[in-house]
Design an enzyme around this catalytic site. Structure first.
Site, PDB file in Angstrom:
ATOM      1  N   CYS A   1       0.834  -1.202   0.000  1.00  0.00           N
ATOM      2  CA  CYS A   1       0.000   0.000   0.000  1.00  0.00           C
ATOM      3  C   CYS A   1       0.870   1.254   0.000  1.00  0.00           C
ATOM      4  O   CYS A   1       0.486   2.280  -0.569  1.00  0.00           O
ATOM      5  CB  CYS A   1      -0.938  -0.010   1.203  1.00  0.00           C
ATOM      6  SG  CYS A   1      -0.106  -0.247   2.789  1.00  0.00           S
TER       7      CYS A   1
ATOM      8  N   HIS B   1      -1.725   0.551   7.430  1.00  0.00           N
ATOM      9  CA  HIS B   1      -2.139   0.681   6.028  1.00  0.00           C
ATOM     10  C   HIS B   1      -1.953   2.124   5.583  1.00  0.00           C
ATOM     11  O   HIS B   1      -2.271   3.062   6.310  1.00  0.00           O
ATOM     12  CB  HIS B   1      -3.607   0.274   5.880  1.00  0.00           C
ATOM     13  CG  HIS B   1      -4.138   0.430   4.493  1.00  0.00           C
ATOM     14  ND1 HIS B   1      -3.686  -0.326   3.441  1.00  0.00           N
ATOM     15  CD2 HIS B   1      -5.095   1.274   3.974  1.00  0.00           C
ATOM     16  CE1 HIS B   1      -4.331   0.023   2.337  1.00  0.00           C
ATOM     17  NE2 HIS B   1      -5.188   0.991   2.646  1.00  0.00           N
TER      18      HIS B   1
END
Length: 1359
Positions: free
Chosen positions: A180, A489
């Site tokens: 990510c 994330h």
């Protein structure tokens, strides 16, 4: 307005939407239009019409409206909902108020839904909440429902869901695993027009570089796809492959800023001597002055540094309050510090140390300014890395004029500039999650180059692109991290220059967001999804923006690249279309040569059955073996071995119709059936059941191999008997039919008019039939001979028994001779008779076992004496086979051998032999996949019940005669019978005359052997090479009733082992070749299954209350402190001294250890750790718990035992000498109590260290608690503040604890860097050999690297 139960008008537009009830619709796509069926969730107003529902579902599912139907999920047989109805959901039967309404999305008129084109996919979905449609920020919920807003329709992120472009017009990036951070940075660079346009202007020369390893080229391809692709998201694997990464790198979490620096350096290396060589510096590089000014004379010493980002501290070191805004953090960044006291600065003008002021001043701001918020810090109280979630605001426009030094900007720059990017690396905390399973010791970050190149760059002086009076910068991109310091994330919030709209780029998902969503990333408690977000790097761009290059304005090489990628995408789309129309089904075939084959048949739905048969024919490699016209495809159920139906007359029917459409999985399989040219195929009709019929012959006590018969469930038992009679030729009037419904469940079918369905028949069934004139049918079924044969057949298992290598001595032969008997006056060679051949024993086994009970009764006192003699002596006292046998024993053996030879000749010439007639000896049906065509006998002692004829099966039904037909499933075809093993593990002891006594011995209290009153089936034969990987000369194949007890099993093995059952042990061999002794003699063999392996070892078996014990020697000062010595036996009630008395002679004989009983001790063994010392007066089972396969340590003492009482404590101590960096040997200390003071006094007395200078620490891990000498001085908890040993943090409550001690006044040795490295290598090697960890510190994180040569260099010394 809430609708009542009566029909009333509900307006389509409600003024206050919050008061209107909502309808929760869950739609399951059950069509085959997509690779993976999706599940959609819609939360709609109750006033929504059915036509509007169809529009919303079409939009979210990606289908063309009108090409599918919606039906109720609980009653799918009802008519689908009307496409054009204007009725509201509440009036159509939908339940509001949070109740779930299940719908199914189905095919319309038998046609699959049409997938919407790109134009239809971007249609406006009015009626859905805009926030649900466009605004989405934060990590995507994994399950598609958690964390979603009420109106959010959560898509399934399958491969099919990335085929259509997002409504925003932007393309997402697929997260490989933990990439990510990479996706967020790539999207930010793509949305930077200056970077994107410059990348497009660079032209790749394929002749100079491999495109796979070219980072700029792969970035160029990625940006082209992001701008022109019609997909929702694209892969980044080609980019990471150009970095030199493998798949493991996808599981490494890194920091965005770390990646940015490393990738920029890699691009600079790749762009050398090109127009883009200085692109990174032109866009991202700024300058600042690092100065020191004397406070006495005003003299200033300074240098110019460059930077690519500004790291901003969120919370100053030691402070509890964080900066509230970016402006405050910038002001603190340039805030000077005063150098005074011991930190005074030496002024060159004053020629002395003076107070000075040290700080930084910005000289130039780059075209694209990057601010890095240092969210990750280190907590020195907990010694762990932490994430700072404090709130820090940032404006949409940032005025940098207060932070610029205008005078320095105008002054000439004559100093050389150094690259500050490398210097700032130390201040950049990276958020990594270490997943490194390699032994890479590299800790540096950056680029690995083949050629050594200087990391310094000489920059040309140039003016700032920004005007001196204009320092207003626009917020452009925000990187957001959710999670903790251990992992989380990343996603990016980026403003588009085209329309000024903010977008959330969250891996595959791209959605519109607002300024309110940006403000939620400040941190603190404003997280939009219950977690703390943080504004991260890549956050500012200047006002002087440029336009993105349009597709028409692309350079020629980019246009050709676009065309190439477009053709590739079209080819991929066509391939997906083919995949979408391809039926994939499991295919089986009974190959005439290769036996059962399994594969997967992939055939287009429009291909006919004839074409599919030809494809299967080639797939199964039957060309040249069987003609094509002798093959056909039939519907098959592998699990039940059931042929469901054949397809006569449907050779030209498309496979899609025959298989019921294209599906991801089918509930049935296909079988490619073959026949011989003279045979004809038997039609298999739907609704028929398959029955395997075994014919039982009571006279010869044999069970024939099965024949296959197809019947109907509505047939009666009488009709079924006639069908079997037609197939077998038996008489239906006297026929008895027994159904085996499941394992060991036999049911006699005796009601004539009862149907097969009522009797429990299913798809595949197994029956036994018998038709004779005997009176056996007059007795009760459970008392009949038929039931006994079938019962024996179902409970017989096949075991592989490995006999011991060592032949028994004269004692064994004498016992065996007494059992067999025989008179002979023929002289013979005694040495030959003393070694009786295994083959002879095997041949005589049947006759010998038949008369076993009678012979035991006739042996009288001589057998009893011999038995007592055998019981009284252990295995090691049995005479060697090479010793001279006495004459009586030799005569017996000679007579026995001659009798065996005569019996073998007689058996070979007899027609009644079990193996002479192949028609009367066959293998019963297999019970495991590895047993094809193996004998499985369940006969009585002197006759086999199984025949070995593998005759062809005969298929018959009511309409056909007894002509020979081709059969798709032979008796040994497909797989073996799937007999349930559910009851095999159940303990059964009903086969013995007496109840289970619960002991582990085969002796009663008087020491007499317990004999079986009831005989169960047992037959042994030599093992062939095909049966086992063991030596066939030493292996037996034993067919035995698994209800037999272990004691009876051992007695039956006596003739083959050559000694009585008390003189050998049985070990069960498991799949990993581990052996465990079976000692519970009263338990049955029900836990054993076919082809289990058993090893027989000579040695005395356990008696009641005895336990087998493994003895290990404890060698505290040896590299391997645990050494196995012997297996011995301890008995309940025995004292420790008695066990030592029995053990020492065994050690002297087998291990050549001559030990004194007063100089050895036994102690508890827990894995490798020495434990409680056993005192001589301790009694097993009373003072010391003991169990089967117990393990103990034997320790040899240098002096008589000092442990006299259980109140004493034996501690193993070891001195650590920091001055020499060495550990001394282990020395035992006996304590009278658990006092720390007594321990220190004993250590001081033993070592000579003054009591006040002595420090100690408890060792960690398993014995010997090894630790590196480089770590022991700091890592152990030295001198804990406790007064007793049995409290935290020591917890020394038992013997065997390891304690290190040292002199606190002794200084550690001073080591040079080379000496430290050399010592580190030695310690690592030593600790790895002993199996201990080198360090107790957390595993090192793996640095992010980009390899310009295509991959990391391999160490030739590594495997």
């Amino acid at each position: 307005m809430v609708p009542s139960e009566e029909n009333q008008f509900v307006p389509k537009e409600i003024q206050n939407a919050a008061e209107e009830p909502r309808v929760l619709c869950i739609i399951q796509d059950i069509t085959s239009a997509k690779t993976v069926n999706e599940r959609l969730t819609l939360n709609l107003p109750a006033s929504t019409t059915l036509s509007k529902l169809y529009e919303d579902v079409a939009h979210k599912a990606g289908y063309v409206n009108g090409t599918f139907d919606l039906a109720w999920g609980n009653t799918p047989e009802m008519a689908p909902l009307d496409h054009n109805s204007e009725m509201s959901l509440s009036d159509s039967g939908f339940e509001p108020g949070g109740k779930r309404n299940f719908l199914q999305l189905t095919d319309k008129d038998g046609e699959q839904p049409q997938i919407a084109s790109d134009e239809s996919g971007t249609a406006d979905s009015s009626g859905l909440d805009d926030s649900s449609q466009e605004r989405f920020i934060g990590p995507l919920p994994r399950d598609g429902t958690a964390g979603c807003s009420g109106d959010y329709s959560s898509p399934s992120y399958s491969y099919s869901s990335i085929l259509s472009k997002s409504e925003t017009g932007y393309v997402g990036l697929v997260n490989q695993a933990m990439t990510c951070y990479l996706n967020s940075l790539l999207q930010t660079l793509f949305m930077t027009p200056e970077f994107r346009n410059a990348l497009y202007n660079w032209e790749f020369e394929e002749s100079e570089e491999d495109p796979v390893t070219s980072i700029p080229y792969q970035l160029q391809r990625l940006f082209v796809l992001l701008q022109t692709s019609k997909k929702r998201a694209i892969e980044t694997t080609d980019v990471t492959r150009s970095f030199g990464w493998d798949s493991s790198e996808a599981w490494q979490q890194h920091d965005i800023q770390e990646l940015c620096r490393v990738m920029f350096d890699a691009l600079e290396q790749k762009w050398k001597q090109t127009e883009q060589a200085d692109l990174i510096n032109q866009l991202y590089q700024g300058k600042l002055k690092d100065y020191v000014r004397c406070l006495e004379c005003g003299y200033e010493s300074w240098r110019i540094d460059t930077y690519l980002d500004i790291p901003l501290v969120i919370r100053p070191f030691g402070a509890s309050q964080a900066y509230g805004s970016v402006e405050e953090a910038l002001q603190a960044f340039i805030q000077p510090e005063t150098l005074d006291g011991p930190n005074q600065y030496f002024c060159e003008r004053c020629k002395k140390k003076c107070d000075a002021r040290k700080g930084l001043r910005f000289l130039h701001f780059p075209y694209l300014l990057t601010l890095q918020l240092k969210r990750f810090d280190f907590d020195y109280t907990t010694m762990h890395r932490i994430k700072l979630n404090d709130r820090m605001t940032f404006p949409e426009e940032l005025d940098m004029s207060p932070f610029i030094d205008v005078e320095d900007e105008k002054s000439p720059q004559t100093e050389s500039c150094t690259d500050s990017g490398a210097e700032n690396e130390g201040s950049c905390h990276s958020d990594q999650m270490s997943n490194d399973f390699s032994t890479d010791d590299c800790v540096d970050e950056g680029i690995c180059l083949d050629s050594t190149s200087s990391t310094e760059r000489v920059l040309k002086p140039k003016g700032n692109i920004l005007g001196s009076d204009d320092f207003i910068l626009d917020l452009f991109s925000v990187m957001v991290h959710s999670g903790s310091a251990a992992g989380g994330h990343y996603y990016a919030c980026i403003k588009s220059f085209s329309d000024g709209q903010w977008y959330s780029f969250n891996d595959q998902h791209v959605s519109k967001i607002t300024q309110d969503d940006i403000r939620k990333t400040y941190g603190g408690s404003s997280g939009s999804r219950g977690y703390y977000s943080s504004a991260f790097a890549r956050s500012v761009v200047s006002k002087h923006s440029v336009e993105y290059l349009a597709v028409d304005d692309f350079p020629e090489h980019i246009k050709s690249l676009v065309q190439k990628e477009k053709e590739s995408e079209e080819q991929e789309k066509r391939q997906r279309e083919i995949e979408r129309n391809t039926c994939k089904i499991k295919l089986f075939c009974m190959h005439p040569v290769k036996m059962m084959l399994e594969s997967k048949l992939e055939v287009h739905k429009d291909k006919t059955l004839r074409e599919a048969t030809e494809m299967a024919y080639k797939l199964m490699e039957l060309e040249g073996v069987v003609p094509l016209d002798c093959c056909r495809l039939v519907k098959y159920d592998e699990f039940h071995e059931y042929l469901e139906r054949s397809y006569e007359g449907e050779e030209d029917t498309p496979m899609g119709l025959l298989l019921g459409g294209v599906k991801s999985s089918y509930m049935f399989d296909l079988l490619l059936e073959t026949r011989r040219p003279e045979q004809v195929f038997q039609p298999y009709k739907p609704g028929e059941v398959m029955v395997k019929v075994h014919v039982v012959d009571l006279k010869s006590e044999t069970i024939a191999s099965p024949i296959s018969v197809r019947a109907y469930l509505n047939q009666t038992i009488t009709e079924f008997k006639q069908l079997i009679a037609q197939a077998t030729g038996l008489s239906a009037e006297t026929m008895r039919v027994v159904l085996e419904r499941c394992y060991n469940d036999l049911r006699l079918l005796y009601v004539p008019n009862k149907t097969l369905k009522a009797e429990g028949f299913f798809r595949s069934n197994k029956v036994f039939v018998e038709s004779s004139e005997s009176t056996d049918h007059q007795v009760a079924f459970t008392d009949s001979l038929l039931w006994k044969l079938l019962d024996r057949h179902g409970n017989t298992i096949r075991l592989l028994v490995l006999l011991p290598e060592q032949s028994p001595g004269t004692l064994a032969n004498r016992t065996l001779c007494q059992k067999v008997g025989g008179d002979s006056d023929v002289p013979f060679d005694g040495s030959k008779g003393n070694r009786k051949s295994v083959e002879a024993i095997l041949e005589e086994s049947t006759e010998k076992l038949k008369n076993l009970s009678l012979q035991q009764q006739q042996q009288g006192s001589s057998t009893s004496d011999s038995q007592k003699s055998s019981d009284a002596s252990d295995f090691e006292h049995i005479e060697s086979p090479t010793q001279e046998a006495d004459s009586n024993s030799s005569l017996c053996v000679a007579a026995d051998n001659r009798e065996l030879e005569n019996r073998i000749r007689a058996t070979a010439g007899s027609s009644g032999g079990a193996s002479s007639d192949p028609e009367n000896h066959f293998a019963c049906e297999e019970r495991s996949d590895s047993e094809v065509n193996n004998d499985r006998s369940t006969s009585s002692v002197d006759s086999d019940i199984l025949s070995s004829s593998h005759s062809s099966d005969t298929l018959c039904n009511a309409d056909s005669g007894p002509i020979q037909l081709a059969n798709g499933l032979d008796s040994h075809s497909i797989t073996s019978s799937r007999r349930s093993k559910a009851h095999e593990g159940k303990k059964e002891t009903w086969d013995t005359a007496e109840e289970d006594s619960g002991t582990d011995s085969e002796y009663d209290d008087n020491g007499k052997s317990k004999a079986e009153a009831q005989y169960l089936y047992f037959r042994a034969e030599p093992c062939s090479q095909d049966d086992s990987s063991w030596d066939a000369q030493k292996c037996l194949v034993v067919h035995v009733d698994k209800r037999i007890t272990l004691a009876a099993f051992k007695q039956n093995l006596e003739p083959y082992v050559g000694v009585t059952s008390t003189q050998f042990k049985v070990f069960r061999v498991y799949a990993n070749n581990q052996e465990f002794e079976s000692v519970r003699l009263n338990e049955t063999l029900s836990s054993f299954s076919d082809d289990n392996k058993i090893t027989i070892r000579l040695g005395r078996a356990l008696k009641k209350g005895e336990y087998r014990v493994k003895v290990y020697q404890l060698l505290v000062n040896e590299p391997e402190p645990c050494k196995f010595l012997v297996d011995t036996v301890f008995a309940k009630g025995m004292t420790v001294r008695q066990s030592k008395e029995e053990l020492l002679p065994q050690l002297k004989e087998q291990c050549k250890l001559d030990l004194s009983i007063d100089r050895v001790r036994l102690r508890k063994k827990t894995w490798k750790n020495p434990g409680t010392v056993f005192l001589d007066y301790h009694v097993y089972e009373e003072d010391i718990s003991i169990s089967s396969n117990w393990e103990v340590f034997l320790e040899v003492l240098n002096e008589p035992e000092k442990m006299k009482s259980m109140s004493q404590l034996a501690v193993l101590t070891r001195r650590w000498s920091p001055a020499t960096m060495k550990l001394g040997p282990f020395q035992e200390v006996i304590l009278e109590s658990s006092s720390v003071e007594e321990l220190k006094e004993k250590l001081s007395e033993m070592s000579g260290i003054p009591l006040e200078n002595l420090e100690f620490a408890k060792g960690r891990g398993t014995f010997p608690c090894d630790i590196s000498v480089l770590e022991i001085h700091q890592d152990l908890d030295w001198n804990p503040k406790v007064s007793t040993l049995n409290v935290w943090p020591l917890y020394i409550c038992d013997d065997g604890a390891v304690v290190f001690y040292r002199d606190s006044t002794e200084e550690p040795m001073e080591l040079s860097e080379d000496e430290r490295n050399e010592l580190m290598k030695k310690e690592s090697s030593r600790l790895l050999k002993t199996g201990h960890r080198v360090s107790y510190s957390p595993r090192k994180e793996k640095a992010l690297k980009i390899y310009l040569d295509g991959g990391p260099a391999k160490d030739p010394g590594q495997d």
